[in-house]
Enzyme design. Structure first.
Site, short mmCIF file in Angstrom:
data_model
loop_
_atom_site.label_atom_id
_atom_site.label_comp_id
_atom_site.label_asym_id
_atom_site.label_seq_id
_atom_site.Cartn_x
_atom_site.Cartn_y
_atom_site.Cartn_z
N LYS A 87 -11.89 -1.71 6.94
CA LYS A 87 -11.01 -2.58 7.73
C LYS A 87 -11.48 -2.61 9.18
CE LYS A 87 -8.80 -3.02 3.98
NZ LYS A 87 -7.57 -2.42 3.52
N ASP A 129 -1.34 6.52 6.30
CA ASP A 129 -2.43 5.63 5.91
C ASP A 129 -2.66 4.71 7.11
OD1 ASP A 129 -4.09 3.65 4.96
OD2 ASP A 129 -2.88 3.16 3.19
N TRP A 136 0.82 -1.22 0.00
CA TRP A 136 0.00 0.00 0.00
C TRP A 136 0.85 1.26 0.00
CZ3 TRP A 136 -4.32 -1.09 -1.97
CH2 TRP A 136 -5.01 -2.25 -1.64
C1 LIG Z 1 -7.12 -1.93 2.20
C2 LIG Z 1 -6.10 -0.89 2.26
C3 LIG Z 1 -6.03 0.11 1.28
C4 LIG Z 1 -6.94 0.17 0.08
O1 LIG Z 1 -8.23 0.49 0.44
P1 LIG Z 1 -9.37 0.79 -0.66
O2 LIG Z 1 -10.49 1.31 0.18
O3 LIG Z 1 -9.67 -0.53 -1.31
O4 LIG Z 1 -8.85 1.77 -1.62
C5 LIG Z 1 -5.06 1.09 1.44
N1 LIG Z 1 -4.21 1.08 2.48
C6 LIG Z 1 -4.25 0.12 3.42
C7 LIG Z 1 -3.29 0.15 4.57
C8 LIG Z 1 -5.20 -0.89 3.34
O5 LIG Z 1 -5.24 -1.85 4.29
#
Ligand SMILES: *Cc1c(COP(=O)(O)O)cnc(C)c1O
Length: 361
Positions: A195, A171, A101
């Site tokens: 998540k 993030d 990511w």
């Molecule tokens: C799942 C995830 C993403 C991507 O998320 P989307 O909502 O599918 O764009 C980005 N960063 C992390 C750390 C993730 O776990």
């Protein structure tokens, strides 16, 4: 009603209490005679839903007054572009690459300026977090970017990097609300809701007010400016109303259950149950550096691909689902987000012990 223990990395398990409350309100939200799904985003009732969601999130994370809370859409991945478009005034930023990511965010940011990798753990398959106490940060960098919890690899920063005064962009898709944090240490936090927070598509952004300006990169669309949402309380256009409603319920559930200090204790306890077993097992092995272990996503292998597959399939018959590791690394991954009960982790370890007795030849 039959509910499984769902170890999915996302979209992931939500609290039973939240789902049944939403079910009860589905046809008739609090005497309005309509569903939240059918409600105007400009209505009194929805206004109450979004305002309470913000108040509760502020309470949970003790968000200082000089930060804005925004509810956006487009998934966490849209932030990979929105962050540089809004924050890269000098057209340069530094990145720490700790997995898939972070790398995706780095690649996207390259579209907008000169981005540098100042640390990476790719040399050892992202199984650790690099030492970030004294990195060579570009004095001109607009921000330092990290992915704080690496959902796929199962690592987490135990200590935030020394940014040498640069705003930290994190993030936190797979760790926000898992424990207490000091929001004041960040310039911008974002998290895709699916998540640990709520339904997919909704994104929570917590941004320091001075980073919200009109001074964005040329050609940035109105819909991709933080200022647009800041000025309109996340109601510039129709927001993901139902998603925000469910997030709001999750915030209330967390507050009722004792807040994030208590949540952190429970999450550490849950992770310890699984890690303690992994550390003594003759069959299963954890895949990451112990000092950088995530308490949300726990990755492990048997060392034998066929056995891994057998494990995942047999676990499913036991009501322990979605234990397969990410397609890019294989093995197994158990995501122990807030809504995964302690009983689910205990059941998993019990099943792993039994599997080990049967197959450790
Ligand atoms: C799942 C995830 C993403 C991507 O998320 P989307 O909502 O599918 O764009 C980005 N960063 C992390 C750390 C993730 O776990």
């Amino acid at each position: 009603m039959h509910r499984v223990y769902n170890f999915s990395a996302g979209p992931a398990v939500l609290p039973d209490a939240v789902l049944s409350e939403a079910q009860n309100e589905m046809m008739n939200y609090r005497g309005t005679g309509s569903s939240v799904l059918e409600m105007s985003h400009r209505s009194f009732d929805f206004n109450e839903i979004i305002s309470e969601a913000e108040v509760d999130l502020r309470k949970l994370l003790a968000i200082p007054d000089n930060y804005r809370v925004l509810f956006l859409q487009g998934g966490a991945s849209l932030q990979f572009a929105m962050v540089p478009m809004n924050l890269m005034k000098n057209r340069t930023a530094d990145f720490i690459i700790t997995g898939h990511w972070a790398k995706k965010a780095y690649q996207e940011a390259q579209t907008f300026g000169e981005v540098r990798i100042i640390a990476s753990s790719e040399d050892q398959l992202f199984s650790y977090i690099p030492d970030c106490t004294d990195l060579e940060i570009n004095p001109g960098a607009d921000y330092l970017y990290i992915c704080e919890n690496n959902t796929i690899y199962g690592t987490k920063y135990q200590m935030l990097p020394n940014t040498k005064g640069k705003p930290l962009v994190a993030d936190m898709s797979s760790c926000l609300l898992s424990e207490e944090i000091d929001v004041g240490q960040y310039g911008l936090i974002f998290a895709g809701a699916q998540k640990n927070i709520g339904p997919a598509g909704t994104v929570v952004v917590i941004i320091r007010k001075d980073l919200i300006t009109d001074e964005v990169l040329p050609l940035t669309p109105t819909m991709l400016k933080y200022k647009t949402y800041s000025d309109s309380n996340s109601l510039y256009n129709t927001p993901p109303t139902y998603g925000i409603y469910i997030c709001g319920k999750v915030f209330k559930w967390l507050l009722k259950e004792g807040g994030l200090k208590r949540r952190g204790e429970i999450n550490r306890m849950k992770a310890k149950i699984l890690y303690d077993y992994l550390d003594t097992s003759q069959l299963f092995k954890g895949t990451v550096c112990k000092a950088n272990r995530s308490i949300m996503n726990i990755t492990f292998v048997t060392g034998n691909k066929e056995l891994d597959e057998k494990f995942v399939n047999e676990a499913k018959k036991y009501g322990l689902v979605n234990l397969k590791g990410h397609r890019s690394i294989g093995g197994m991954r158990a995501s122990l987000y807030n809504a995964m009960p302690v009983a689910g982790v205990k059941r998993l370890v019990e099943f792993m012990r039994e599997f080990e007795r049967n197959y450790n030849v």
